[in-house]
Design a protein around this motif. Structure first.
Motif: not given
Length: 236
Positions: A1-13
């Motif tokens: 499954m492809k993420l909508s954004a890189p992991v570091f950006q998801l953590k920022r959200r």
């Protein structure tokens, strides 16, 4: 499954949600994970970890290796093992999953979630017999080519039935078989509950749960997983 954004950006959200909604970070991370199609953050991070490390793991394994894939529940060790089998199948190797923990339907579903192209899932062999033991595995893989990859799910359950040999004897037999045949054997393994990530970010060989005595020096590589991190180590 492809993420909508890189992991570091998801953590920022997630951190923004913490400030905005005044919720604990783990709840914010789980919310982000659900938005990405995962039940909780640990499943998202373990999937990404497995995908990342699997790109290099197979190339770092040698014929006849004995590998431990170890972590606490929910950290992605089964995903890592299945991803390794998919990579082996992609490399035109024989790939076999021996499981005393899952049904074939459960294993196929898990594999299918990792195989986005759905071209490799059917090429993996899944064995769910209650008779799985060292002797059973050796008989089943008799004649398998060098570089064949087999994953055993899981180490601590191999001698659960009293009719089966002691775990130490089984691992010794499998070690001899791997060395002679060139088959790579990977064992999914539990980690003892005493492991404290506040002291060490990743478990190590001291943390392998051993209800019965096993000479861990028979394993020459180990992959440890925790909280989205993973490391493949040479043991000997």
């Amino acid at each position: 499954m492809k993420l909508s954004a890189p992991v570091f950006q998801l953590k920022r959200r997630a951190k923004l949600l913490v400030r905005k909604n005044n919720v604990p970070l783990h709840e914010a991370l789980d919310q982000i994970a659900r938005e990405e199609g995962f039940a909780r953050w640990s499943l998202l991070s373990s999937r990404i970890t497995a995908d990342t490390l699997s790109n290099t793991m197979l190339s770092r394994l040698n014929d006849g290796d004995l590998l431990l894939v170890a972590g606490r529940p929910g950290q992605g060790k089964t995903t890592m093992g299945l991803q390794l089998l998919l990579d082996a199948a992609r490399d035109n190797r024989m790939a076999v999953f021996f499981t005393l923990e899952s049904t074939e339907e459960q294993a196929r579903k898990h594999i299918g979630s990792l195989d986005e192209s759905h071209h490799l899932t059917s090429s993996l062999e899944i064995v769910t017999s209650n008779e799985i033991s060292a002797d059973y595995i050796i008989r089943h893989l008799s004649g398998a080519g060098r570089g064949t990859v087999a994953v055993i799910d899981y180490l601590q359950i191999l001698d659960q039935e009293r009719s089966k040999p002691a775990l130490s004897d089984q691992i010794l037999a499998l070690n001899d078989f791997a060395r002679e045949s060139g088959v790579i054997l990977a064992f999914i393994s539990q980690i003892d509950r005493s492991f404290d990530p506040a002291i060490r970010p990743l478990p190590d060989m001291r943390d392998i749960r051993l209800p019965n005595l096993v000479d861990l020096r028979l394993f020459n590589k180990a992959c440890f997983l925790h909280n989205g991190e993973a490391q493949l180590r040479d043991i000997n």
